[in-house]
Design a protein around this motif. Sequence first.
Motif, PDB file in Angstrom:
ATOM      1  N   GLU A  24     -27.121   7.781  -6.473  1.00  0.00           N
ATOM      2  CA  GLU A  24     -25.798   8.059  -7.046  1.00  0.00           C
ATOM      3  C   GLU A  24     -25.577   7.312  -8.367  1.00  0.00           C
ATOM      4  OE1 GLU A  24     -23.549  10.278  -5.975  1.00  0.00           O
ATOM      5  OE2 GLU A  24     -24.962  10.873  -4.415  1.00  0.00           O
ATOM      6  N   GLN A  70     -18.824   1.917  -5.262  1.00  0.00           N
ATOM      7  CA  GLN A  70     -19.351   3.075  -5.983  1.00  0.00           C
ATOM      8  C   GLN A  70     -18.513   4.322  -5.683  1.00  0.00           C
ATOM      9  OE1 GLN A  70     -23.253   4.915  -4.989  1.00  0.00           O
ATOM     10  NE2 GLN A  70     -23.833   4.290  -7.072  1.00  0.00           N
ATOM     11  N   GLN A  71     -18.104   4.489  -4.435  1.00  0.00           N
ATOM     12  CA  GLN A  71     -17.269   5.634  -4.066  1.00  0.00           C
ATOM     13  C   GLN A  71     -15.917   5.583  -4.770  1.00  0.00           C
ATOM     14  OE1 GLN A  71     -16.954   5.966   0.186  1.00  0.00           O
ATOM     15  NE2 GLN A  71     -19.115   6.474   0.440  1.00  0.00           N
ATOM     16  N   ALA A  80     -26.623   3.898  -9.201  1.00  0.00           N
ATOM     17  CA  ALA A  80     -26.678   2.429  -9.272  1.00  0.00           C
ATOM     18  C   ALA A  80     -28.013   1.983  -9.862  1.00  0.00           C
ATOM     19  CB  ALA A  80     -26.502   1.820  -7.888  1.00  0.00           C
ATOM     20  N   SER A  93     -20.930  -2.410  -1.610  1.00  0.00           N
ATOM     21  CA  SER A  93     -21.354  -1.802  -2.870  1.00  0.00           C
ATOM     22  C   SER A  93     -21.139  -0.292  -2.823  1.00  0.00           C
ATOM     23  CB  SER A  93     -22.832  -2.113  -3.153  1.00  0.00           C
ATOM     24  OG  SER A  93     -23.011  -3.490  -3.388  1.00  0.00           O
ATOM     25  N   ASN A  94     -21.452   0.305  -1.689  1.00  0.00           N
ATOM     26  CA  ASN A  94     -21.237   1.742  -1.511  1.00  0.00           C
ATOM     27  C   ASN A  94     -19.756   2.079  -1.653  1.00  0.00           C
ATOM     28  OD1 ASN A  94     -22.029   4.480  -0.764  1.00  0.00           O
ATOM     29  ND2 ASN A  94     -20.992   4.042   1.165  1.00  0.00           N
ATOM     30  N   LEU A 146     -27.478   4.433  -2.965  1.00  0.00           N
ATOM     31  CA  LEU A 146     -26.725   3.985  -4.132  1.00  0.00           C
ATOM     32  C   LEU A 146     -27.468   4.326  -5.422  1.00  0.00           C
ATOM     33  CD1 LEU A 146     -25.595   0.462  -2.841  1.00  0.00           C
ATOM     34  CD2 LEU A 146     -24.136   2.476  -3.160  1.00  0.00           C
ATOM     35  N   SER A 174     -23.084  11.591   0.171  1.00  0.00           N
ATOM     36  CA  SER A 174     -23.216  11.530  -1.282  1.00  0.00           C
ATOM     37  C   SER A 174     -22.166  12.395  -1.963  1.00  0.00           C
ATOM     38  CB  SER A 174     -24.614  11.996  -1.698  1.00  0.00           C
ATOM     39  OG  SER A 174     -25.580  11.120  -1.177  1.00  0.00           O
TER      40      SER A 174
END
Length: 154
Positions: free
Chosen positions: A107, A57-58, A109, A53-54, A104, A5
Motif C-alpha cells: 500500500e 496508513q488507513q 509504505a 502502522s496499518n 503495508l 487493502s
Amino acid sequence: MLCVSLAAAAVGLSGAALADSHGADDHAHDADKALVILTSDSLQTQGMAMILSNAMQQQGTELQILLCDAAGDLAVEGYSSEGINTPPGHPMEQVTPEGIMQMLMGEGASVDVCAIYLPNSDHGEDDLREGVGVAAPGPMAEMMRDPKIPVYSF
C-alpha cells in the motif's frame, strides 16, 4: 487480504477528503508522514507496531518504517515468525508482523533496515525481501529532525 487493502485505500481517501473539506491550512496537500522505528524482538511488540502502522496508513499517513536490531529479521526473505492472535472483530484470526509489513509495503509504505543491521548480521542486501532497502543515516536523521514528521519507536 484484498478486501483489507481496498478498505485501507477507501479510508485513506476519505480521510484526505475530510481534511480538505474542513479548510485545512496550506499544508493540507503535503503528505501526512510518520517514521516508525522498530527494534524490539518481542513478537507482540512487533505485531502491535505493525497493527498501529496499518491503522495510521488507513487514516492517510505515508509511512517510513525503519527496522533495527532483532526487528531487522522481519525484512529478511524467508523469515517467518509465529502468528499472533488478533483482537475480537479483526478480519483475520492470526497475523504475523512480517505479513502486515508486506501488506503495508503493498500500500506504499517504505521499509528499510538500519545501516548497521546487515554488517552485524549473517545477511547481505540480497537476502532482504523485495522492496526493502538499507537506510542511510543522513536522510533518516533529516526525517527524525523534521518537526512535521512524528517518530514512533517500538
